[in-house]
Enzyme design. Structure first.
Site, PDB file in Angstrom:
ATOM      1  N   ASN A  37      14.647  -6.159  41.848  1.00 63.44           N
ATOM      2  CA  ASN A  37      15.818  -6.753  41.419  1.00 63.44           C
ATOM      3  C   ASN A  37      16.682  -7.451  42.723  1.00 63.44           C
ATOM      4  OD1 ASN A  37      17.993  -7.779  39.523  1.00 63.44           O
ATOM      5  ND2 ASN A  37      18.975  -5.918  39.178  1.00 63.44           N
ATOM      6  N   HIS A 122      22.893   3.784  26.418  1.00 60.48           N
ATOM      7  CA  HIS A 122      24.058   3.454  27.248  1.00 60.48           C
ATOM      8  C   HIS A 122      25.321   3.203  26.495  1.00 60.48           C
ATOM      9  CE1 HIS A 122      20.410   2.951  29.654  1.00 60.48           C
ATOM     10  NE2 HIS A 122      21.174   3.113  30.662  1.00 60.48           N
ATOM     11  N   ASP A 210      25.515   8.738  35.536  1.00 58.17           N
ATOM     12  CA  ASP A 210      24.734   8.323  36.853  1.00 58.17           C
ATOM     13  C   ASP A 210      25.990   8.172  37.835  1.00 58.17           C
ATOM     14  OD1 ASP A 210      23.411   7.000  38.833  1.00 58.17           O
ATOM     15  OD2 ASP A 210      22.506   5.268  37.364  1.00 58.17           O
ATOM     16  N   HIS A 212      25.315   7.060  40.687  1.00 56.15           N
ATOM     17  CA  HIS A 212      24.780   5.889  41.466  1.00 56.15           C
ATOM     18  C   HIS A 212      25.008   6.071  42.882  1.00 56.15           C
ATOM     19  CE1 HIS A 212      23.777   1.319  41.450  1.00 56.15           C
ATOM     20  NE2 HIS A 212      22.796   2.046  40.413  1.00 56.15           N
ATOM     21  N   GLU A 236      22.675  11.950  37.384  1.00 62.38           N
ATOM     22  CA  GLU A 236      21.544  11.129  38.082  1.00 62.38           C
ATOM     23  C   GLU A 236      22.469  10.811  39.523  1.00 62.38           C
ATOM     24  OE1 GLU A 236      20.657   7.604  35.896  1.00 62.38           O
ATOM     25  OE2 GLU A 236      19.945   6.631  37.626  1.00 62.38           O
ATOM     26  N   HIS A 312      13.430   5.440  35.321  1.00 64.77           N
ATOM     27  CA  HIS A 312      14.121   4.350  35.374  1.00 64.77           C
ATOM     28  C   HIS A 312      13.543   3.255  34.146  1.00 64.77           C
ATOM     29  CE1 HIS A 312      16.062   1.009  38.178  1.00 64.77           C
ATOM     30  NE2 HIS A 312      16.923   1.422  37.061  1.00 64.77           N
ATOM     31  N   ASP A 316      16.442  -4.615  34.355  1.00 62.39           N
ATOM     32  CA  ASP A 316      15.819  -5.515  35.335  1.00 62.39           C
ATOM     33  C   ASP A 316      14.087  -4.971  35.645  1.00 62.39           C
ATOM     34  OD1 ASP A 316      17.929  -3.517  36.420  1.00 62.39           O
ATOM     35  OD2 ASP A 316      16.397  -3.569  37.780  1.00 62.39           O
TER      36      ASP A 316
HETATM   37  C1  GCO Z   1      20.052   2.839  35.963  1.00 60.96           C
HETATM   38  C2  GCO Z   1      20.311   1.993  37.497  1.00 60.96           C
HETATM   39  C3  GCO Z   1      20.389   0.686  37.132  1.00 60.96           C
HETATM   40  C4  GCO Z   1      20.417   0.172  38.431  1.00 60.96           C
HETATM   41  C5  GCO Z   1      19.724  -1.144  38.470  1.00 60.96           C
HETATM   42  C6  GCO Z   1      19.600  -1.875  39.626  1.00 60.96           C
HETATM   43  O1  GCO Z   1      20.156   4.003  36.266  1.00 60.96           O
HETATM   44  O2  GCO Z   1      19.538   2.390  35.076  1.00 60.96           O
HETATM   45  O3  GCO Z   1      21.076   2.842  38.075  1.00 60.96           O
HETATM   46  O4  GCO Z   1      21.738   0.302  36.433  1.00 60.96           O
HETATM   47  O5  GCO Z   1      21.496  -0.211  39.075  1.00 60.96           O
HETATM   48  O6  GCO Z   1      18.448  -1.118  37.804  1.00 60.96           O
HETATM   49  O7  GCO Z   1      18.687  -2.957  39.836  1.00 60.96           O
HETATM   50 MG    MG Z   2      20.571   4.995  37.768  1.00 67.88          MG
END
Ligand code: GCO
Ligand code: MG
Length: 402
Positions: A37, A122, A210, A212, A236, A312, A316
């Protein structure tokens, strides 16, 4: 059997995808996902300039040797760009191998360990009430596991929350958008969010979240501990992926299960985390982690330590990756859960798929190989369009992790 040609197809049906198509002298071809991505063209160039010329003439069935040729054999190894290219090659070769045997991919990875793949949805609302409403909609669709992300009071943009009523899509056209971040606002809000969500849905739904990559180890330890009463399926990326030692502190303070690795690309990113049992789920996807050949080894190593997979699966990652992953999840013993963010309809004008969602699970059919095809004419209608992931600054302007 010999590889006679290979090409990279870059297209943008709603978002950019990079697909490798490898053809053989026996009429079989294989597809591999190479999408990274916001850095799509870097992988396409790596494949075009350095990998494809070295693939021609090889026997596509030699997946192990070819994997090591492009990994071990290369001086500048690892890294997201290189490994996305290696992944695409590997996926396409396994697709060919299974098609040549006229059997679905899972059959040559160990056969069926299960018939259906548990997935998580989600729910991403603007605020707490909106998030509970969105989670309710996912539950009505049949999902049994839901990732909860919410707008945070006092912050304009929050990771995981979509704009308006559009599906969540982090990459924006053109140069990166600048978001702003405040960890204390986040940490003060998330436990309240989960208390309310758990109260609304009871214990029978799995809840995930998440972070992040946005907490320091001690912040993440506090969050993991405060979320304990709400029994998360997982927390996560509580700390940045590159700080493996950070996971030790979280473990010392909490029994909230931890998932990490969507930005990893090598088994060496995981060795400390697995052997010290600092995590519960591996997230490194086939598309960025060196494909089936490499992930088979990572999953096997994880299984020794009772660690499961939870790959994952955001939008993307292309349908080719998702289908290959479903075969992989079907075959291995230590499957945990699969992320599922459905692609927009327009994506299926280009990719025809062989999986279906029903009542909380994805089902893959038994067509040979990975089972996904690409319509190159349709792909040509949607040329590449530059899009980037956002960047993030703290509210005083300090550059931060996105
Ligand atoms: C998830 C990921 C995504 C990423 C994205 C970046 O847990 O699905 O954190 O939301 O941010 O795939 O390209
Ligand atoms: Mg993630």
């Amino acid at each position: 059997m010999k590889i006679i040609s290979a090409k990279v197809i870059v297209c943008c049906p709603g978002r950019n995808f990079v697909t490798l198509k490898i053809s053989t002298d026996q009429g079989f071809y294989g597809l591999g996902d190479a999408t990274l991505n916001g850095r799509e063209k870097a992988v396409a160039t790596y494949l075009d300039e350095y990998c494809i010329p070295a693939l021609i003439g090889r026997d596509p069935r030699n997946t192990e040797d070819i994997w090591h040729y492009f990994y071990r054999g290369v001086y500048w190894k690892r890294g997201a760009v290189t490994m996305a290219a290696v992944s695409a090659i590997d996926m396409a070769l396994w697709d060919i191998k299974a098609k040549a045997l006229n059997t679905p991919l899972y059959n040559i990875l160990g056969g069926k360990s299960r018939d259906r793949i548990l997935v998580y949805a989600h729910a991403n609302g603007k605020n707490l009430d909106d998030t509970i409403e969105k989670a309710g909609l996912e539950k009505e669709k049949g999902f049994r596991a839901i990732r909860i992300q919410s707008g945070i009071p006092g912050l304009d943009h929050t990771y995981g929350v979509s704009e308006g009523n559009k599906p969540y899509e982090p990459a924006q056209q053109g140069l990166p958008r600048e978001d702003s971040w405040d960890t204390s606002k986040y940490l003060n809000f998330v436990p309240e969010l989960f208390a309310k969500v758990r109260k609304a849905f009871g214990e029978e739904i799995h809840l995930l979240h998440d972070v992040h990559h946005r907490c320091t180890p001690v912040e993440a330890a506090r969050l993991a501990r405060e979320l304990e009463p709400f029994h998360l399926f997982w927390l996560e990326d509580p700390v940045t992926g590159e700080l493996q030692e950070g996971l030790r502190l979280i473990r010392q303070h909490s029994v909230t299960p931890v998932a990490i690795g969507e930005v990893f690309n090598s088994i060496y990113d995981y060795t400390t985390l697995i052997t010290e049992q600092l995590i519960d789920y591996i997230r490194m996807p086939l598309v960025h982690g060196g494909g089936i050949t490499h992930l088979m080894k990572v999953a096997a190593m994880a299984s020794v330590y009772h660690i499961h997979t939870g790959f994952h699966g955001a939008t993307d990652l292309s349908p080719v990756n998702l289908a290959a992953t479903l075969h992989f999840n079907t075959a291995i013993n230590n499957f945990g859960i699969q992320e599922y963010m459905p692609h927009q309809e327009i994506v299926h004008e280009v990719f025809t798929v062989n999986y279906q969602f029903r009542q909380g699970y994805l089902y893959i059919d038994d067509s040979p190989g990975i089972g996904v095809d690409i319509d190159e004419k349709a792909a040509a209608k949607y040329p590449y369009s530059m899009a980037c992931l956002p960047v993030n600054r703290k509210s005083d302007g300090t550059m931060f992790y996105w």
